[in-house]
Design a protein around this motif. Structure first.
Motif, mmCIF file in Angstrom:
data_model
loop_
_atom_site.group_PDB
_atom_site.id
_atom_site.type_symbol
_atom_site.label_atom_id
_atom_site.label_comp_id
_atom_site.label_asym_id
_atom_site.label_seq_id
_atom_site.Cartn_x
_atom_site.Cartn_y
_atom_site.Cartn_z
ATOM 1 N N ARG A 258 105.547 57.474 112.675
ATOM 2 C CA ARG A 258 106.209 56.205 113.007
ATOM 3 C C ARG A 258 105.285 55.358 113.879
ATOM 4 O O ARG A 258 104.548 55.899 114.704
ATOM 5 C CB ARG A 258 107.518 56.465 113.748
ATOM 6 C CG ARG A 258 108.567 57.149 112.884
ATOM 7 C CD ARG A 258 109.856 57.431 113.609
ATOM 8 N NE ARG A 258 109.610 57.866 114.987
ATOM 9 C CZ ARG A 258 110.364 57.498 116.023
ATOM 10 N NH1 ARG A 258 111.409 56.742 115.848
ATOM 11 N NH2 ARG A 258 110.086 57.933 117.231
ATOM 12 N N PRO A 259 105.329 54.034 113.728
ATOM 13 C CA PRO A 259 104.469 53.162 114.539
ATOM 14 C C PRO A 259 104.648 53.363 116.045
ATOM 15 O O PRO A 259 103.674 53.325 116.792
ATOM 16 C CB PRO A 259 104.891 51.756 114.112
ATOM 17 C CG PRO A 259 105.396 51.926 112.726
ATOM 18 C CD PRO A 259 106.047 53.280 112.704
ATOM 19 N N GLU A 260 105.871 53.606 116.498
ATOM 20 C CA GLU A 260 106.092 53.794 117.941
ATOM 21 C C GLU A 260 105.428 55.063 118.453
ATOM 22 O O GLU A 260 104.958 55.111 119.585
ATOM 23 C CB GLU A 260 107.583 53.784 118.278
ATOM 24 C CG GLU A 260 108.150 52.404 118.459
ATOM 25 C CD GLU A 260 107.334 51.530 119.410
ATOM 26 O OE1 GLU A 260 107.041 51.956 120.553
ATOM 27 O OE2 GLU A 260 106.978 50.413 119.005
ATOM 28 N N GLY B 139 104.621 48.633 101.937
ATOM 29 C CA GLY B 139 105.504 48.837 103.086
ATOM 30 C C GLY B 139 104.764 49.484 104.250
ATOM 31 O O GLY B 139 104.913 49.078 105.407
ATOM 32 N N GLN B 140 103.970 50.498 103.928
ATOM 33 C CA GLN B 140 103.177 51.153 104.969
ATOM 34 C C GLN B 140 102.123 50.209 105.536
ATOM 35 O O GLN B 140 101.878 50.194 106.737
ATOM 36 C CB GLN B 140 102.508 52.414 104.419
ATOM 37 C CG GLN B 140 103.453 53.559 104.189
ATOM 38 C CD GLN B 140 102.725 54.800 103.690
ATOM 39 O OE1 GLN B 140 101.678 54.712 103.049
ATOM 40 N NE2 GLN B 140 103.298 55.964 103.972
ATOM 41 N N GLU B 141 101.511 49.419 104.667
ATOM 42 C CA GLU B 141 100.497 48.464 105.149
ATOM 43 C C GLU B 141 101.136 47.427 106.070
ATOM 44 O O GLU B 141 100.539 47.029 107.070
ATOM 45 C CB GLU B 141 99.796 47.773 103.968
ATOM 46 C CG GLU B 141 98.747 46.770 104.376
ATOM 47 C CD GLU B 141 97.605 47.336 105.196
ATOM 48 O OE1 GLU B 141 97.023 46.568 105.995
ATOM 49 O OE2 GLU B 141 97.261 48.528 105.058
ATOM 50 N N ALA B 142 102.351 46.984 105.750
ATOM 51 C CA ALA B 142 103.043 46.017 106.606
ATOM 52 C C ALA B 142 103.330 46.627 107.977
ATOM 53 O O ALA B 142 103.161 45.965 109.013
ATOM 54 C CB ALA B 142 104.335 45.547 105.945
ATOM 55 N N GLU B 143 103.763 47.901 107.999
ATOM 56 C CA GLU B 143 103.995 48.583 109.276
ATOM 57 C C GLU B 143 102.695 48.698 110.070
ATOM 58 O O GLU B 143 102.664 48.443 111.271
ATOM 59 C CB GLU B 143 104.561 49.987 109.046
ATOM 60 C CG GLU B 143 106.007 50.053 108.689
ATOM 61 C CD GLU B 143 106.469 51.504 108.558
ATOM 62 O OE1 GLU B 143 105.639 52.403 108.284
ATOM 63 O OE2 GLU B 143 107.679 51.730 108.730
ATOM 64 N N ALA B 144 101.631 49.100 109.380
ATOM 65 C CA ALA B 144 100.337 49.259 110.048
ATOM 66 C C ALA B 144 99.847 47.918 110.583
ATOM 67 O O ALA B 144 99.363 47.820 111.715
ATOM 68 C CB ALA B 144 99.313 49.858 109.079
#
Length: 134
Positions: free
Chosen positions: A82-84, A36-41
């Motif tokens: 968070r990505p943002e 999940g974190q890799e997908a966000e990254a």
């Protein structure tokens, strides 16, 4: 000719000296353990422009700086950011140019309006061309 050869050798060897001998950053080419974190990254990395290549995202670039930026994104995602927030930090550091999706503001209005103006001009010219044929 004897004076030119050493200078020519230095000029031709300069690009070889520009290559980095440092190992890549820890997470530059290593995925995060959490999918999940890799997908966000990965999603964030694909939306950020490589500052060296300029036409590629940091996810696709082989430049050392893009590797450092990938590692930074992955480390911060793994730390729970968070990505943002990461995007805001990178835009604050490198400017809006680092983002493939620049904000609409007075300085960028020409960038957003140019395609519309060009399409309208093309339609106007085509309309005039079709009228003459009749």
């Amino acid at each position: 000719m004897r004076k030119v050869a050493p200078i020519l050798t230095l000029i031709l060897a300069a690009p070889l000296d520009a290559q980095s001998n440092l190992p890549p950053a820890e997470y530059a080419d290593t995925q995060l353990a959490d999918p999940g974190q890799e997908a966000e990254a990965r999603a964030l990395m694909e939306s950020l422009r490589c500052l060296v290549c300029q036409g590629q995202s940091i996810a696709d670039s082989d430049a050392d700086m893009a590797g450092d930026m990938r590692a930074l994104v992955r480390r911060r995602i793994a730390a729970g950011e968070r990505p943002e927030d990461i995007r805001r930090w990178l835009v604050g550091r490198y400017g809006n140019w680092v983002s493939y999706n620049p904000p609409v503001e007075p300085a960028t209005w020409p960038l957003w309006a140019a395609p519309l103006v060009l399409v309208a001009a093309g339609l106007f010219l085509a309309r005039g061309r079709f009228r003459r044929r009749r």
